[in-house]
Design a protein around this motif. Structure first.
Motif, PDB file in Angstrom:
ATOM      1  N   ALA A   1      -3.621   8.192  -4.484  1.00 24.79           N
ATOM      2  CA  ALA A   1      -2.816   9.237  -3.856  1.00 24.79           C
ATOM      3  C   ALA A   1      -3.986   9.848  -2.796  1.00 24.79           C
ATOM      4  O   ALA A   1      -3.098  10.359  -1.564  1.00 24.79           O
ATOM      5  CB  ALA A   1      -2.801  10.370  -4.992  1.00 24.79           C
ATOM      6  N   HIS A   2      -5.031   9.883  -2.726  1.00 30.74           N
ATOM      7  CA  HIS A   2      -6.064  10.731  -1.852  1.00 30.74           C
ATOM      8  C   HIS A   2      -7.037   9.748  -1.358  1.00 30.74           C
ATOM      9  O   HIS A   2      -7.676   9.114  -2.494  1.00 30.74           O
ATOM     10  CB  HIS A   2      -6.552  12.053  -2.393  1.00 30.74           C
TER      11      HIS A   2
ATOM     12  N   ASP B   1     -10.660   9.094  -1.535  1.00 25.75           N
ATOM     13  CA  ASP B   1     -11.980   9.340  -2.228  1.00 25.75           C
ATOM     14  C   ASP B   1     -11.559   8.847  -3.928  1.00 25.75           C
ATOM     15  O   ASP B   1     -12.191   8.265  -4.608  1.00 25.75           O
ATOM     16  CB  ASP B   1     -12.584  10.974  -2.520  1.00 25.75           C
ATOM     17  N   ASP B   2     -10.183   8.543  -4.143  1.00 25.11           N
ATOM     18  CA  ASP B   2      -9.838   8.212  -5.442  1.00 25.11           C
ATOM     19  C   ASP B   2      -9.969   6.817  -5.519  1.00 25.11           C
ATOM     20  O   ASP B   2     -10.366   6.213  -6.857  1.00 25.11           O
ATOM     21  CB  ASP B   2      -8.083   8.292  -5.577  1.00 25.11           C
TER      22      ASP B   2
ATOM     23  N   HIS C   1      -1.420  12.076  -8.755  1.00 26.15           N
ATOM     24  CA  HIS C   1      -1.821  10.889  -9.468  1.00 26.15           C
ATOM     25  C   HIS C   1      -0.853  10.648 -10.357  1.00 26.15           C
ATOM     26  O   HIS C   1      -0.489   9.229 -10.449  1.00 26.15           O
ATOM     27  CB  HIS C   1      -3.065  11.312 -10.284  1.00 26.15           C
TER      28      HIS C   1
END
Ligand SMILES: [Zn+2]
Length: 232
Positions: free
Chosen positions: A14-15, A17-18, A129
Motif C-alpha cells: 500500500a505505502h 515503507d511497507d 493494507h
C-alpha cells in the motif's frame, strides 16, 4: 518460497515503507540469489497525517516528496531496480472501487509475469493494507493469464500489532539473520516513520518481532509469511 535466477517476485504494498517492514530481509535474500524483484506501491503514505482534503499546501508536497525519496533510497539498498509508484491517498483506499485497484495489479502482473506475489495480510488495522489484500486476491484469479503460482502475505508491525481479534499466523519463515543489518539500513531511510520504543515501529520493536518470528522456526531472526496459494 525458493529463490533462484528464475524467480520473479512482485511485491504489492500500500505505502512506501511497507516493503521494508513486511519483507525487506526476504527481498535482500531474493536479490542476492539472482531473483528479479519488482515493487508496486499502490499509494503514498503521508496524506493521512493531514486534515482530510487539505492536500494543496507546500508542507504536504514537501512531505510527500521526502517519502518518495526515502523509498528510492531504500530501494537502492534493497537492490531493487523495478518499481511502480501509485498516487492513492493514504488510509483512503476505501474511497475507490476495489475493481480499479485490482485492475492496476492485473496490468502489472501481465507486464511483469511474476512467479511469486508477496502482499499484505487481511488481519490488519490499516484499511489500505486490507484492501490491498482484497485487490491482490481478485487480481490473482487462477484463470487469469500469467496468474502467479505462489502467493504469500506478510505482516506490517504496528498495523498488525493493534488488531482486536484477528491476528497474523505465519506458516513460512525466512531466515533474515544475515540480512538484518541491511534491512535496518533500508528502514532508516524512512526517517520520521519511527517513534521511540514501545511504539512498534522502532528499532527495538522491529528486532523484537523478527526474534519472535524466529522463535517459531529455530532462527535468530525471521520474517513470517502466510502461504495463501501454491500451484505445483
Ligand atoms: Zn502501510
Amino acid at each position: 518460497m525458493f529463490f533462484s535466477t528464475d524467480s520473479r517476485i512482485l511485491v504489492v504494498v500500500a505505502h512506501p515503507d511497507d516493503e521494508v517492514l513486511g519483507c525487506g530481509g526476504t527481498i535482500l535474500k531474493a536479490v542476492n540469489a539472482g531473483a528479479t524483484v519488482s515493487i508496486m506501491f499502490l499509494g503514498e503514505g503521508t496524506s493521512s497525517r493531514f486534515p482530510v482534503g487539505e492536500y494543496h499546501s507546500e508542507e504536504f508536497k514537501t512531505k510527500t516528496k521526502i517519502r518518495t525519496n526515502s523509498a528510492l533510497n531504500a530501494l537502492e539498498i534493497l537492490g531493487v531496480k523495478d518499481y511502480w509508484f501509485g498516487e492513492r491517498l493514504s488510509c483512503q483506499f476505501d474511497n475507490e472501487k476495489l475493481l480499479a485497484i485490482a485492475k492496476d495489479i492485473e496490468l502489472r502482473i501481465q507486464q511483469f509475469k511474476p512467479t511469486t506475489v508477496l502482499t499484505h495480510d487481511r488481519s490488519e488495522v490499516n484499511v489500505d493494507h486490507r484492501l490491498t489484500y482484497d485487490a491482490v486476491e481478485a487480481a490473482c484469479r487462477p484463470t487469469m493469464q500469467n496468474s502467479p503460482k505462489e502467493i504469500l502475505s506478510f505482516e506490517i508491525i504496528c498495523s498488525g500489532s493493534w488488531t482486536f481479534e484477528t491476528s497474523f499466523k505465519p506458516n513460512v519463515f525466512v531466515d533474515i539473520s544475515d540480512e538484518w543489518e541491511k534491512k535496518m539500513e533500508a528502514w532508516h531511510c524512512y526517517k520520521g516513520e519511527d517513534r521511540p520504543f514501545p511504539f512498534p515501529r522502532s528499532d527495538e520493536g522491529l528486532q523484537a518481532l523478527s526474534e519472535y518470528r524466529g522463535l517459531s522456526a529455530g532462527l535468530h531472526k525471521a520474517e513470517g509469511f502466510k502461504l495463501l496459494r501454491k500451484i505445483i
